[in-house]
Scaffold this motif. Structure first.
Motif, short mmCIF file in Angstrom:
data_model
loop_
_atom_site.label_atom_id
_atom_site.label_comp_id
_atom_site.label_asym_id
_atom_site.label_seq_id
_atom_site.Cartn_x
_atom_site.Cartn_y
_atom_site.Cartn_z
N GLN A 17 0.81 -1.24 0.19
CA GLN A 17 0.21 -0.11 0.05
C GLN A 17 0.79 1.21 0.01
N THR A 18 2.04 1.23 0.80
CA THR A 18 3.02 2.34 0.87
C THR A 18 3.44 2.71 -0.55
N LEU A 19 3.92 1.63 -1.16
CA LEU A 19 4.71 1.74 -2.40
C LEU A 19 3.44 2.04 -3.46
N HIS A 20 2.50 1.67 -3.55
CA HIS A 20 1.47 2.06 -4.36
C HIS A 20 1.11 3.53 -4.27
N ALA A 21 1.06 4.16 -2.95
CA ALA A 21 0.83 5.55 -2.55
C ALA A 21 1.92 6.27 -3.19
N TRP A 22 3.20 5.94 -3.24
CA TRP A 22 4.22 6.51 -3.86
C TRP A 22 4.39 6.33 -5.18
N GLY A 23 3.44 5.81 -5.96
CA GLY A 23 3.56 5.77 -7.04
C GLY A 23 4.39 4.55 -7.67
N THR A 24 4.88 3.45 -7.08
CA THR A 24 5.71 2.44 -7.44
C THR A 24 4.91 1.12 -7.46
N GLN A 25 4.97 0.70 -8.75
CA GLN A 25 4.28 -0.49 -8.94
C GLN A 25 4.79 -1.89 -8.28
N VAL A 26 3.96 -2.43 -7.79
CA VAL A 26 4.17 -3.87 -7.03
C VAL A 26 3.63 -4.90 -7.67
N ALA A 27 4.58 -5.99 -7.75
CA ALA A 27 3.83 -6.89 -8.50
C ALA A 27 3.28 -8.00 -7.31
N ASN A 28 2.35 -8.40 -7.64
CA ASN A 28 1.48 -9.40 -6.71
C ASN A 28 2.28 -10.83 -6.56
N VAL A 29 2.77 -11.30 -5.55
CA VAL A 29 3.35 -12.91 -5.64
C VAL A 29 2.45 -13.88 -5.05
N PRO A 30 2.42 -14.99 -5.54
CA PRO A 30 1.58 -16.00 -4.90
C PRO A 30 1.79 -16.28 -3.38
N GLY A 31 0.95 -16.27 -2.66
CA GLY A 31 1.28 -16.41 -1.02
C GLY A 31 1.10 -15.17 -0.24
N ASP A 32 1.04 -14.00 -1.08
CA ASP A 32 1.21 -12.75 -0.64
C ASP A 32 -0.32 -12.48 0.50
N GLU A 33 -1.39 -13.08 -0.35
CA GLU A 33 -2.55 -13.02 0.59
C GLU A 33 -3.02 -14.45 0.78
N GLU A 34 -3.90 -14.68 1.39
CA GLU A 34 -4.42 -15.93 1.89
C GLU A 34 -5.20 -16.61 0.72
N THR A 35 -5.00 -17.74 0.25
CA THR A 35 -6.16 -18.46 -0.57
C THR A 35 -6.35 -19.71 -0.19
N ILE A 36 -7.25 -20.48 -0.94
CA ILE A 36 -7.69 -21.74 -0.37
C ILE A 36 -6.52 -22.78 -0.38
N ASP A 37 -5.84 -22.80 -1.73
CA ASP A 37 -4.69 -23.61 -2.02
C ASP A 37 -3.40 -22.87 -2.32
N THR A 38 -2.85 -22.09 -1.03
CA THR A 38 -1.66 -21.59 -1.17
C THR A 38 -0.47 -22.41 -1.43
#
Length: 228
Positions: A56-77
């Protein structure tokens, strides 16, 4: 506006939390969701919370951040193997030998074309166990005087218990190279105050004898991490 150094610091911190999360998720998969210790669950939640905040901080600074599997909880992490205490029925081609060995049996071998040399290694085993117990105790003492916050100390303490469990496996049991290397890597990355004692631990002959019995060779990892 944030400086280039500020952005780089946040990106480094993001990578560190992702490495921690990967180790904890792997351990969760090894235990099975129903058997995962509370310290691991807490560590996963803390790492994900920190990752979300940094993104969130990097996005607010205008920096793109790639999402990586595992960053958020999923059923089959991560795939979940059999929980501790459960095993699959083995299947194999060719000869299959199934035997039941009574509790307390010694010097018993089951199989084909087996050669055995029996000897009394109890004295060496006892000495090695005492040496490793003293080294683990020293690591635990160093952890209590470190500058880690309470949450990080709890995770590090659990990691040390995992490491001790693998190193204390008796002859005939196979230590997990994956668990040993991942736990040590996590401690090196997240608990630098333990680095000196970790170096001593992994250079000790008693420990090296255990590592030679691991399910995967650790020679390259030992050379890279501890110059052994």
């Amino acid at each position: 506006m944030p400086s280039t150094e500020d952005i780089a610091d946040q990106q480094d911190l993001l990578q560190a939390h992702r490495q921690t999360l990967h180790v904890l998720l792997t351990q969760q998969a090894q235990f099975g969701s129903a058997y995962t210790p509370p310290a691991v669950i807490h560590g996963i939640r803390s790492a994900r919370s920190a990752i979300a905040t940094i993104k969130q901080t990097l996005h607010a600074w205008g920096t793109q951040v790639a999402n990586v599997p595992g960053d958020e909880e999923t059923i089959d992490t991560l795939p979940t193997p059999n929980p501790v205490g459960q095993t699959n029925t083995p299947t194999a081609g060719g000869d299959v030998i199934i035997a039941t060995i009574g509790a307390g049996s010694q010097g018993v071998a089951v199989g084909k074309q087996i050669q055995q040399t029996l000897g009394d290694s109890s004295a060496n085993s006892t000495s090695d166990a005492q040496t490793m117990a003293a080294l683990i105790a020293k690591l635990e003492q160093a952890l209590t005087t470190s500058q880690l916050d309470s949450a990080a100390q709890a995770i590090a303490s659990f990691q040390l218990r995992l490491l001790a469990g693998e190193l204390r496996k008796e002859v005939g049991s196979v230590p997990s190279a994956n668990t040993i290397s991942q736990v040590a890597d996590w401690l090196i990355q997240n608990a630098p105050a333990l680095l000196s004692d970790l170096n001593t631990l992994f250079r000790t002959p008693a420990v090296l004898r255990v590592l030679r019995r691991a399910d995967t060779a650790l020679d390259s990892w030992l050379q890279q991490r501890f110059g052994v």
